[in-house]
Design an enzyme around this catalytic site. Structure first.
Site, PDB file in Angstrom:
ATOM      1  CB  CYS A 181      44.187   0.514   6.278  1.00  0.00           C
ATOM      2  SG  CYS A 181      43.200   0.380   7.797  1.00  0.00           S
ATOM      3  CG  HIS A 215      48.140   1.268   8.821  1.00  0.00           C
ATOM      4  ND1 HIS A 215      47.777   2.314   8.005  1.00  0.00           N
ATOM      5  CD2 HIS A 215      47.050   0.966   9.557  1.00  0.00           C
ATOM      6  CE1 HIS A 215      46.516   2.639   8.237  1.00  0.00           C
ATOM      7  NE2 HIS A 215      46.044   1.835   9.172  1.00  0.00           N
ATOM      8  CD  GLU A 225      50.942   3.350   6.605  1.00  0.00           C
ATOM      9  OE1 GLU A 225      49.902   3.845   7.076  1.00  0.00           O
ATOM     10  OE2 GLU A 225      50.952   2.276   5.956  1.00  0.00           O
TER      11      GLU A 225
END
Length: 197
Positions: free
Chosen positions: A78, A178, A180
């Site tokens: 990001c 992202h 994650e």
């Protein structure tokens, strides 16, 4: 054992990145220690917030020079990817200069900003970062600034205009989304970064 360091940028998403890597069965450590960073096998540079605040944090922690000289694989996430470019219009400041290009505000295309939620990513074939991920998979985004496609773009996304979803220059990789927070495909991308690069 692969030594994975998450560079402590002082931003808020460090622990969620660590948990995502832990879930893959690897151990990651959050660190700002220059020696640990230099000796890592793989490094992640996460970031949320403004380019200005993140660059200030890196400056105060004497991390800029160390990051610029890394030769092992580094994954910017990001804002971390945006910091890898040469310049950010967010704050009008020079960034790390690892990848050509600049970060600019997403053009007004009649869509709400920030660009937030799941969107499709199309990537260059035979790109190890995206191994075993179907092209056109959905990843999770939250951002108002982006890097428009250039010679280092290895994946794109469209939000009114096409922008770089992933960049690569040498050992430096960046993703605008992202991983994650992107479910199975995000986990696979992190695994690819650790195992295939």
């Amino acid at each position: 054992m692969t030594k994975i360091i998450i560079i402590d940028t002082g931003c808020a998403n460090l622990s969620s990145v660590k948990f995502a890597i832990d879930r893959l069965g690897y151990q990651a450590e959050i660190s700002r220690d220059l020696t640990q960073i230099q000796q890592a096998d793989k490094l992640l540079l996460p970031g949320v917030g403004t380019a200005n605040a993140a660059m200030n944090n890196l400056q105060q922690r004497n991390l800029i020079n160390t990051i610029q000289q890394l030769t092992q694989p580094v994954l910017g996430i990001c804002l971390g990817m945006q910091l890898m470019t040469q310049f950010s219009q967010e704050g009008n400041l020079s960034t790390l200069g690892l990848i050509d290009g600049q970060t600019e505000k997403l053009p007004e295309a009649g869509l709400p900003l920030p660009h937030m939620g799941w969107n499709q990513v199309n990537f260059v074939e035979d790109q190890p970062l995206f191994a075993d991920i179907p092209n056109g998979s959905y990843f999770y985004f939250v951002h108002s600034f982006a890097v428009l496609p250039n010679q280092h773009t290895i994946a794109t996304c469209d939000y009114g205009v096409p922008f770089s979803a992933a960049l690569n220059n040498g050992n430096f990789y960046g993703v605008q989304f992202h991983p994650e927070r992107s479910g199975k495909v995000g986990a696979q991308l992190l695994r690819n970064f650790i195992e295939k690069l």
